[in-house]
Design a protein around this motif. Sequence first.
Motif, PDB file in Angstrom:
ATOM      1  N   LEU A 101       0.826  -1.203   0.000  1.00 43.70           N
ATOM      2  CA  LEU A 101       0.000   0.000   0.000  1.00 43.70           C
ATOM      3  C   LEU A 101       0.864   1.259   0.000  1.00 43.70           C
ATOM      4  O   LEU A 101       0.522   2.264  -0.629  1.00 43.70           O
TER       5      LEU A 101
ATOM      6  N   THR B 136      -5.317   2.237  -7.520  1.00 43.93           N
ATOM      7  CA  THR B 136      -6.569   2.982  -7.487  1.00 43.93           C
ATOM      8  C   THR B 136      -7.171   2.873  -6.086  1.00 43.93           C
ATOM      9  O   THR B 136      -6.757   2.037  -5.269  1.00 43.93           O
ATOM     10  N   ARG B 137      -8.160   3.701  -5.840  1.00 42.84           N
ATOM     11  CA  ARG B 137      -8.816   3.663  -4.528  1.00 42.84           C
ATOM     12  C   ARG B 137      -9.446   2.299  -4.264  1.00 42.84           C
ATOM     13  O   ARG B 137      -9.361   1.763  -3.158  1.00 42.84           O
ATOM     14  N   LEU B 138     -10.048   1.697  -5.309  1.00 40.68           N
ATOM     15  CA  LEU B 138     -10.669   0.392  -5.152  1.00 40.68           C
ATOM     16  C   LEU B 138      -9.616  -0.681  -4.885  1.00 40.68           C
ATOM     17  O   LEU B 138      -9.805  -1.551  -4.022  1.00 40.68           O
ATOM     18  N   GLU B 139      -8.506  -0.638  -5.596  1.00 41.26           N
ATOM     19  CA  GLU B 139      -7.436  -1.617  -5.369  1.00 41.26           C
ATOM     20  C   GLU B 139      -6.896  -1.523  -3.948  1.00 41.26           C
ATOM     21  O   GLU B 139      -6.679  -2.545  -3.288  1.00 41.26           O
ATOM     22  N   ARG B 140      -6.681  -0.303  -3.472  1.00 38.51           N
ATOM     23  CA  ARG B 140      -6.185  -0.127  -2.105  1.00 38.51           C
ATOM     24  C   ARG B 140      -7.170  -0.699  -1.092  1.00 38.51           C
ATOM     25  O   ARG B 140      -6.774  -1.373  -0.132  1.00 38.51           O
ATOM     26  N   ALA B 141      -8.461  -0.427  -1.296  1.00 41.04           N
ATOM     27  CA  ALA B 141      -9.479  -0.898  -0.360  1.00 41.04           C
ATOM     28  C   ALA B 141      -9.536  -2.423  -0.318  1.00 41.04           C
ATOM     29  O   ALA B 141      -9.627  -3.033   0.748  1.00 41.04           O
ATOM     30  N   GLN B 142      -9.450  -3.052  -1.497  1.00 40.49           N
ATOM     31  CA  GLN B 142      -9.557  -4.509  -1.539  1.00 40.49           C
ATOM     32  C   GLN B 142      -8.305  -5.189  -1.004  1.00 40.49           C
ATOM     33  O   GLN B 142      -8.387  -6.215  -0.329  1.00 40.49           O
TER      34      GLN B 142
ATOM     35  N   ARG C 207      -6.361  -3.905   1.284  1.00 42.34           N
ATOM     36  CA  ARG C 207      -6.418  -3.692   2.733  1.00 42.34           C
ATOM     37  C   ARG C 207      -7.371  -4.695   3.387  1.00 42.34           C
ATOM     38  O   ARG C 207      -7.075  -5.264   4.443  1.00 42.34           O
ATOM     39  N   PHE C 208      -8.515  -4.924   2.735  1.00 42.10           N
ATOM     40  CA  PHE C 208      -9.505  -5.857   3.306  1.00 42.10           C
ATOM     41  C   PHE C 208      -8.977  -7.287   3.326  1.00 42.10           C
ATOM     42  O   PHE C 208      -9.045  -7.967   4.367  1.00 42.10           O
TER      43      PHE C 208
ATOM     44  N   ARG D 112      -6.286  -7.965   5.813  1.00 42.45           N
ATOM     45  CA  ARG D 112      -6.788  -8.047   7.184  1.00 42.45           C
ATOM     46  C   ARG D 112      -7.282  -9.459   7.510  1.00 42.45           C
ATOM     47  O   ARG D 112      -7.184  -9.912   8.654  1.00 42.45           O
TER      48      ARG D 112
ATOM     49  N   TYR E  98      -8.719  -7.642  -8.271  1.00 44.90           N
ATOM     50  CA  TYR E  98      -8.469  -6.507  -7.379  1.00 44.90           C
ATOM     51  C   TYR E  98      -8.862  -5.153  -7.960  1.00 44.90           C
ATOM     52  O   TYR E  98      -8.759  -4.153  -7.261  1.00 44.90           O
TER      53      TYR E  98
END
Length: 293
Positions: free
Chosen positions: A24, A32-38, A40-41, A44, A130
């Motif tokens: 990250l 992209t924002r979506l790639e970062r969010a996925q 990160r999820f 986790r 992703y």
Amino acid sequence: MSTETQDTPSQAPAGKTPAYRDILEVGKKTLTRLERAQIRFVRRTFEPGPLSDGLVTMQRIVGSQWIEHCTRNIREFYGLDRIPKLKKTDSVILVSNHRSFFDMYAMTGYFVYRGLEQRLLFPVRSNFFYDSPAGLFVNGLMSWFAMYPPIFRERSRAALNVASLDETIRLVRSGGMFLGVHPEGQRNQGADPYALLPAQRGVGRIFHECPNAVVIPAFINGLGNDLKKQVKGNFDGTGERIIAVFGEPIVFGDLLKRSGSPKVHKELSELSMQHVKKLSEEERVYRSMPKPR
């Protein structure tokens, strides 16, 4: 899985803890924002705790069930007695050839159905998995978020692949992982399933920096990429035989004691493919014999 990387200062001598890059952080400007969010999820879900334990349970009671049900009539596995008894805390690396999108599904599904306790880990191309919401859904539905970390095809994002490799090594070193890798780096779409592609050195870096992992070689043949046809063939008897042969854990010996370098990583990866190639010869023999009743 494509794991070709450049040699970098963070690579450590065998057995030493390397300095991991954060995907990250590396991808601040390119993800992209979506790639970062996925990312990160899914990351986790690999943190120790109830969520990860729950996903291991689901991969056993749900994920492995459909694989078992849809392949058991045409599947033949040999060499299972060569695999040592594994503890839950052991990390395992399954090294195989790559002919179909479903190679690892068929093999790992068999082990999970029979009690494998490790969390599955399959590096996967970033496209679709992703960069779209549907990719996250499919990842969860088909693998319980085992398809991680993402591998990027664009040359402009090559630095992200170094970070993804770091992430893979970090997870394997933490213990309790079952990593599936293909040293060929891509699917072999040639006409001859026994003509393997050259080994890529990125997988060798994983071996070098995870010296305590149990590395099991395998060769699988008979799977196609048409899932509907494959499932139909399992039930109506028209499916091609899926034959997988497993070898004893690979002993890399003094190679693991040498300092990490592209040359050493390449040699490690090539050695693993030599074991896979040897198993391909056994598979050819089994395929020439009548199907067991």
